[in-house]
Design an enzyme around this catalytic site. Structure first.
Site, mmCIF file in Angstrom:
data_model
loop_
_atom_site.group_PDB
_atom_site.id
_atom_site.type_symbol
_atom_site.label_atom_id
_atom_site.label_comp_id
_atom_site.label_asym_id
_atom_site.label_seq_id
_atom_site.Cartn_x
_atom_site.Cartn_y
_atom_site.Cartn_z
ATOM 1 C CG LEU A 28 8.626 28.278 -21.220
ATOM 2 C CD1 LEU A 28 7.281 27.553 -21.215
ATOM 3 C CD2 LEU A 28 9.666 27.465 -20.477
ATOM 4 C CG ASP A 29 14.025 27.493 -25.955
ATOM 5 O OD1 ASP A 29 14.441 28.659 -25.855
ATOM 6 O OD2 ASP A 29 14.664 26.496 -25.567
ATOM 7 C CE LYS A 30 7.580 28.635 -33.919
ATOM 8 N NZ LYS A 30 7.957 28.918 -35.324
ATOM 9 C CB THR A 38 10.025 24.614 -24.467
ATOM 10 O OG1 THR A 38 11.275 24.143 -24.973
ATOM 11 C CG2 THR A 38 9.820 24.097 -23.059
ATOM 12 N NE ARG A 83 16.566 22.889 -26.961
ATOM 13 C CZ ARG A 83 16.326 23.746 -27.962
ATOM 14 N NH1 ARG A 83 15.833 24.942 -27.701
ATOM 15 N NH2 ARG A 83 16.579 23.393 -29.204
#
Length: 329
Positions: A152-154, A156, A251
Site C-alpha cells: 500500500l502507498d505510505k 493509504t 487513484r
C-alpha cells in the site's frame, strides 16, 4: 485486534539458517520437457523462477548433476533439492507496533496505519513496515520483502497480507496473480457520484512526471469496479474492488473519470473548498493532508489448509472523522 509491543527476547534471537531438502522422481511422461517446468510441477510450493535460480546454483540437481533450467529431462531421473536459505536483505528489526487482524501458521493480516512506509528505500532506511515485521518475526528475513505479498502507498491505510513461510509466499503471490486475493477499498472522492460502474483503462508511466502514473493506450491493462456507498452535498464515499493491481490504480482511475480522491497530493488537483460549504467541512478539508483511501477488506484462501480468510480492517480515526463531518454537512 492484537497490538504488538516490543518483545525483548524475540529480537535478541539470532536468525537461524533454514535448510530445505526434498526429493522427487521425474515421471517418464515428462521426457523431453524443460527441467525447470518439471521441477515447478514436482515442487509446487516454490516458484519456477526460484527453482531456476536453484538449478543454476546447484542447489537443485538432476541425478546429482548441476543443470541449466532449459535442459530437457529424459524421464525417470531424480531431482534433489538441498538449499540453505539466507537472509534476503539487510534491513534492521525495529520495535514498531503492529495491528494484527488475523494470524495462522502460513500468514498474517495487519491493518497498516496511514503514514507508515511499507519498504525501506531511497531516503528511508528505517521506520518502515518491513522493519516492524522483522522485529516481530526475525525468520521473515529469509523471505522476499519480509513476506509481504502486496503493498500500500505510505499514506493509504488498511489490510495487508504477509506470508510467514517461503511456501506460503509462493502460494499467495500466485493467488494474487490469479486474482484470487480479493481486495476491497473505500475512498472519499470529490464530487457526487450518481451510480457505480467499472473503469477499464490501461495504466502506464506519466509522460512527464516520474512520480506519477497515467491512463495510456500503451499501458498495462487495469480494471477497477466501484459502487456508491454514500452521497453528500459535494462528496461521495465509494466502495472499490480491484481486478488488477497496478501502482496507484485506484487513484489514477478515479481522477481519470473526474472524481479524484480527497487530499490526493498527486492526482487530486489541490484543495477544493465547495461553494457554500459549512465551516466544519471547510476546516476538515483544509486540514486533510493525504489521500482519503483505505484498504477495507481482504479475502483469500490461506495456504494453511485452504481455510477461508475474510478480514475487515477498521478505518483509521482521521478518516472516520472526515466521513462524519461530510455526512453532517
Amino acid at each position: 485486534m492484537i497490538a504488538e509491543t516490543p518483545n525483548g527476547p524475540a529480537q535478541q534471537r539470532a536468525i537461524q539458517a533454514e535448510r530445505l531438502q526434498a526429493r522427487a522422481d521425474v515421471p517418464d511422461s515428462a521426457g523431453g520437457r524443460r527441467v525447470d517446468q518439471v521441477a515447478a510441477e514436482l515442487f509446487p510450493e516454490h516458484s519456477r523462477s526460484r527453482l531456476g535460480d536453484w538449478l543454476k546454483a546447484g542447489a537443485l540437481r538432476l541425478d546429482g548433476r548441476t543443470v541449466k533450467p532449459s535442459e530437457r529431462v529424459l524421464g525417470g531421473e531424480v531431482l534433489v533439492l538441498d538449499v540453505e536459505l539466507a537472509p534476503v536483505g539487510h534491513d534492521a528489526p525495529e520495535a514498531i507496533d503492529l495491528d494484527i487482524l488475523h494470524e495462522d501458521a502460513a500468514c498474517l493480516v495487519l491493518n497498516k496505519p496511514p503514514g507508515l512506509t511499507v519498504h525501506p528505500g531511497a531516503g528511508q532506511s528505517s521506520g518502515t513496515l518491513v522493519n516492524a515485521l522483522l522485529h516481530r518475526e526475525p525468520a521473515l528475513a529469509m523471505l522476499p520483502r519480509a513476506g509481504l505479498v502486496h503493498r500500500l502507498d505510505k499514506d493509504t491505510s488498511g489490510a495487508l497480507v504477509v506470508a510467514r513461510t517461503l511456501a506460503a509466499h509462493t502460494a499467495l503471490t500466485a493467488a494474487l496473480a490469479r486474482r484470487e486475493l480479493h481486495r476491497q477499498y473505500i475512498a472519499v472522492v470529490q464530487g457526487v457520484v450518481i451510480a457505480g460502474d467499472s473503469i477499464d483503462a490501461p495504466i502506464g508511466r506519466h509522460p512527464r512526471d516520474r512520480l506519477r502514473k497515467a491512463v495510456r493506450e500503451d499501458g498495462r491493462p487495469a480494471t477497477t469496479h466501484y459502487r456508491v456507498r454514500e452521497r453528500w452535498r459535494d462528496h461521495s464515499l465509494l466502495e472499490l474492488r480491484l481486478e488488477t493491481g497496478r501502482t496507484h490504480q485506484i487513484r489514477v482511475h478515479l481522477a481519470h473519470i473526474g472524481f479524484p480522491i480527497v487530499g490526493d497530493p498527486l492526482y487530486g488537483g489541490g484543495l477544493k473548498l465547495p461553494r457554500g460549504a459549512s465551516e466544519p467541512v471547510r476546516e476538515a478539508l483544509r486540514g486533510w493532508r493525504r489521500q482519503a483511501l483505505h484498504a477495507e477488506r481482504l479475502a483469500f484462501a490461506s495456504p494453511d489448509g485452504g481455510q477461508a480468510v475474510d478480514v475487515l480492517a477498521p478505518p483509521p480515526a482521521d478518516l472516520s472523522a472526515l466521513v462524519d463531518v461530510l455526512r453532517a454537512g
